[in-house]
Design an enzyme around this catalytic site. Structure first.
Site, PDB file in Angstrom:
ATOM      1  N   THR A  28       6.134  -4.585  -1.244  1.00  0.00           N
ATOM      2  CA  THR A  28       7.504  -4.011  -1.285  1.00  0.00           C
ATOM      3  C   THR A  28       8.536  -5.109  -1.547  1.00  0.00           C
ATOM      4  O   THR A  28       9.547  -4.873  -2.195  1.00  0.00           O
ATOM      5  CB  THR A  28       7.853  -3.287   0.032  1.00  0.00           C
ATOM      6  OG1 THR A  28       7.632  -4.173   1.125  1.00  0.00           O
ATOM      7  CG2 THR A  28       7.037  -2.018   0.206  1.00  0.00           C
ATOM      8  N   GLN A 103      -5.610  -3.123  -0.476  1.00  0.00           N
ATOM      9  CA  GLN A 103      -5.652  -1.708  -0.872  1.00  0.00           C
ATOM     10  C   GLN A 103      -4.760  -1.497  -2.099  1.00  0.00           C
ATOM     11  O   GLN A 103      -4.694  -0.403  -2.646  1.00  0.00           O
ATOM     12  CB  GLN A 103      -5.144  -0.825   0.274  1.00  0.00           C
ATOM     13  CG  GLN A 103      -5.972  -0.934   1.540  1.00  0.00           C
ATOM     14  CD  GLN A 103      -5.298  -0.260   2.712  1.00  0.00           C
ATOM     15  OE1 GLN A 103      -5.462   0.948   2.932  1.00  0.00           O
ATOM     16  NE2 GLN A 103      -4.525  -1.017   3.471  1.00  0.00           N
ATOM     17  N   ILE A 105      -3.166  -2.032  -5.958  1.00  0.00           N
ATOM     18  CA  ILE A 105      -3.773  -2.010  -7.312  1.00  0.00           C
ATOM     19  C   ILE A 105      -2.916  -2.802  -8.303  1.00  0.00           C
ATOM     20  O   ILE A 105      -3.065  -2.671  -9.504  1.00  0.00           O
ATOM     21  CB  ILE A 105      -3.923  -0.545  -7.782  1.00  0.00           C
ATOM     22  CG1 ILE A 105      -2.560   0.191  -7.774  1.00  0.00           C
ATOM     23  CG2 ILE A 105      -4.932   0.191  -6.919  1.00  0.00           C
ATOM     24  CD1 ILE A 105      -2.636   1.620  -8.323  1.00  0.00           C
ATOM     25  N   HIS A 121      -9.122  -0.461  -3.903  1.00  0.00           N
ATOM     26  CA  HIS A 121      -8.719   0.728  -4.665  1.00  0.00           C
ATOM     27  C   HIS A 121      -8.572   0.441  -6.148  1.00  0.00           C
ATOM     28  O   HIS A 121      -7.942   1.216  -6.865  1.00  0.00           O
ATOM     29  CB  HIS A 121      -7.412   1.295  -4.073  1.00  0.00           C
ATOM     30  CG  HIS A 121      -7.614   1.814  -2.675  1.00  0.00           C
ATOM     31  ND1 HIS A 121      -6.592   1.934  -1.761  1.00  0.00           N
ATOM     32  CD2 HIS A 121      -8.736   2.200  -2.022  1.00  0.00           C
ATOM     33  CE1 HIS A 121      -7.079   2.385  -0.607  1.00  0.00           C
ATOM     34  NE2 HIS A 121      -8.376   2.554  -0.744  1.00  0.00           N
ATOM     35  N   SER A 192      -0.306   0.987   6.893  1.00  0.00           N
ATOM     36  CA  SER A 192      -0.210   1.948   8.011  1.00  0.00           C
ATOM     37  C   SER A 192      -1.602   2.267   8.546  1.00  0.00           C
ATOM     38  O   SER A 192      -1.746   3.009   9.518  1.00  0.00           O
ATOM     39  CB  SER A 192       0.470   3.235   7.524  1.00  0.00           C
ATOM     40  OG  SER A 192      -0.337   3.825   6.504  1.00  0.00           O
ATOM     41  N   ASN A 214       3.623  -6.091  10.423  1.00  0.00           N
ATOM     42  CA  ASN A 214       4.036  -4.837   9.797  1.00  0.00           C
ATOM     43  C   ASN A 214       5.501  -4.534  10.082  1.00  0.00           C
ATOM     44  O   ASN A 214       5.988  -4.856  11.172  1.00  0.00           O
ATOM     45  CB  ASN A 214       3.154  -3.677  10.276  1.00  0.00           C
ATOM     46  CG  ASN A 214       3.009  -2.606   9.196  1.00  0.00           C
ATOM     47  OD1 ASN A 214       2.510  -2.870   8.101  1.00  0.00           O
ATOM     48  ND2 ASN A 214       3.483  -1.406   9.494  1.00  0.00           N
TER      49      ASN A 214
HETATM   50  N1  APR Z   1       6.402  -6.234   5.354  1.00  0.00           N
HETATM   51  C1  APR Z   1       5.559  -5.707   6.285  1.00  0.00           C
HETATM   52  N2  APR Z   1       5.264  -4.385   6.346  1.00  0.00           N
HETATM   53  C2  APR Z   1       5.852  -3.584   5.427  1.00  0.00           C
HETATM   54  C3  APR Z   1       6.746  -4.062   4.445  1.00  0.00           C
HETATM   55  C4  APR Z   1       7.006  -5.453   4.434  1.00  0.00           C
HETATM   56  N3  APR Z   1       7.829  -6.021   3.532  1.00  0.00           N
HETATM   57  N4  APR Z   1       7.140  -3.000   3.684  1.00  0.00           N
HETATM   58  C5  APR Z   1       6.531  -1.902   4.190  1.00  0.00           C
HETATM   59  N5  APR Z   1       5.763  -2.259   5.236  1.00  0.00           N
HETATM   60  C6  APR Z   1       4.862  -1.428   6.030  1.00  0.00           C
HETATM   61  C7  APR Z   1       5.383  -0.049   6.342  1.00  0.00           C
HETATM   62  O1  APR Z   1       6.048  -0.086   7.592  1.00  0.00           O
HETATM   63  C8  APR Z   1       4.075   0.774   6.405  1.00  0.00           C
HETATM   64  O2  APR Z   1       3.597   0.859   7.750  1.00  0.00           O
HETATM   65  O3  APR Z   1       3.702  -1.250   5.240  1.00  0.00           O
HETATM   66  C9  APR Z   1       3.068  -0.029   5.577  1.00  0.00           C
HETATM   67  C10 APR Z   1       2.668   0.668   4.297  1.00  0.00           C
HETATM   68  O4  APR Z   1       1.900   1.796   4.643  1.00  0.00           O
HETATM   69  P1  APR Z   1       1.522   2.845   3.494  1.00  0.00           P
HETATM   70  O5  APR Z   1       2.736   3.188   2.725  1.00  0.00           O
HETATM   71  O6  APR Z   1       0.724   3.925   4.157  1.00  0.00           O
HETATM   72  O7  APR Z   1       0.588   2.023   2.507  1.00  0.00           O
HETATM   73  P2  APR Z   1      -0.951   1.671   2.694  1.00  0.00           P
HETATM   74  O8  APR Z   1      -1.307   1.516   4.128  1.00  0.00           O
HETATM   75  O9  APR Z   1      -1.242   0.528   1.793  1.00  0.00           O
HETATM   76  O10 APR Z   1      -1.661   3.013   2.109  1.00  0.00           O
HETATM   77  C11 APR Z   1      -3.054   2.960   1.935  1.00  0.00           C
HETATM   78  O11 APR Z   1      -2.890   5.063   0.785  1.00  0.00           O
HETATM   79  O12 APR Z   1      -2.021   6.465  -0.819  1.00  0.00           O
HETATM   80  C12 APR Z   1      -3.018   5.579  -0.541  1.00  0.00           C
HETATM   81  O13 APR Z   1      -4.230   4.428  -2.169  1.00  0.00           O
HETATM   82  C13 APR Z   1      -3.011   4.419  -1.487  1.00  0.00           C
HETATM   83  O14 APR Z   1      -3.755   2.170  -1.074  1.00  0.00           O
HETATM   84  C14 APR Z   1      -2.922   3.217  -0.585  1.00  0.00           C
HETATM   85  C15 APR Z   1      -3.421   3.760   0.737  1.00  0.00           C
END
Ligand code: APR
Ligand code: ZN
Length: 240
Positions: A28, A103, A105, A121, A192, A214
């Site tokens: 992000t 996770q 891509i 992924h 997450s 996180n």
């Molecule tokens: N630093 C730390 N944590 C962060 C930051 C940051 N800069 N930005 C966002 N986050 C945290 C959010 O608080 C959230 O808990 O990262 C987490 C992202 O969680 P998800 O959006 O669920 O992403 P992810 O866990 O990678 O999802 C797994 O889901 O849809 C599928 O294939 C997709 O690989 C993905 C998988």
């Protein structure tokens, strides 16, 4: 430096076999959206529910809609590694880290210099013809609309990304499990931990130090939890 970051510095100083396990939150700070945060991809409205947009079923039955979503939301131009990617690559270069398991891509860990990266992924950088297997790059997908067809055989070209309903690559999984079993420290960041089997892999870890970094609270038993942006937190850490 606060107590949590000081403890993290100490752990990294003492570690020789770190595994970094990351999710969308690691990217992000490079300008990519994550999925489940309040401002994430899944908060937006699409023709079909977002998790369907990223499914194999959608790819095969609504191919043009799939590529429309995929190009708009997952092929973002000009993204670059951020401090988190560079710091993790530095840990590997200085002999502290044995593997990245991601996770994501987006290929940003490799762009930052990481060598051992298990992409659970897949990657947007690799695309293959579903008929003859020919390889195509990301630009081919961007340029050939609405559906990228193989100039060699006319087959549909598919991103090498694990869609919902598809299995993860056996070899990638085996490599990730081997690294986790061998790690002395596991740093879980920007995820997450809601998607399996990826999230379940961290159970293979048997080492001394489990760290979770996180932005939103995420509970992992026995972990040192640092709440905040992983790029910001890791930029405070020196890799000696
Ligand atoms: N630093 C730390 N944590 C962060 C930051 C940051 N800069 N930005 C966002 N986050 C945290 C959010 O608080 C959230 O808990 O990262 C987490 C992202 O969680 P998800 O959006 O669920 O992403 P992810 O866990 O990678 O999802 C797994 O889901 O849809 C599928 O294939 C997709 O690989 C993905 C998988
Ligand atoms: Zn082909």
């Amino acid at each position: 430096m606060n107590a949590g970051t000081e403890r993290l510095q100490q752990i990294i100083d003492d570690s020789r076999r770190i595994v970094f396990f990351g999710g969308a939150g690691v990217s992000t700070e490079s300008g990519l959206k994550d999925f489940r945060s309040s401002d994430g991809l899944y908060a937006e409205k699409f023709k079909y529910p977002p998790e369907y947009m990223l499914s194999a079923d959608c790819f095969y039955r609504h191919t043009a809609d799939f590529f429309d979503f995929y190009r708009q939301k997952l092929l973002v131009d000009g993204i670059k590694p951020n401090a988190a990617h560079y710091k993790v690559a530095e840990m590997e270069q200085k002999g502290r880290l044995i593997a990245v398991i991601t996770q994501n891509i987006d290929g940003l860990h490799q762009a930052a210099g990481s060598k051992t990266v298990y992409e659970l992924h897949g990657s947007v950088l690799r695309n293959y013809c579903t008929k003859c297997g020919a390889f195509y790059d990301e630009k081919f997908i961007k340029d050939n609309r609405p559906i990228p067809l193989c100039p060699k055989c006319g087959g549909t070209v598919k991103p090498d990304v694990v869609l919902y309903g598809e299995n993860l690559d056996e070899n990638v999984l085996a490599g990730a499990v081997r690294a986790l079993r061998n790690a002395d420290t596991l740093i879980v960041a920007g995820t997450s931990l809601q998607v399996y089997p990826a999230a379940g892999l961290i159970d293979y870890f048997r080492g001394d130090n489990l760290v979770v970094i996180n932005r939103d609270p995420v509970s992992v038993g026995g972990a040192l939890f640092l709440q905040g942006k992983v790029g910001e937190i890791l930029s405070k850490i020196a890799i000696k």
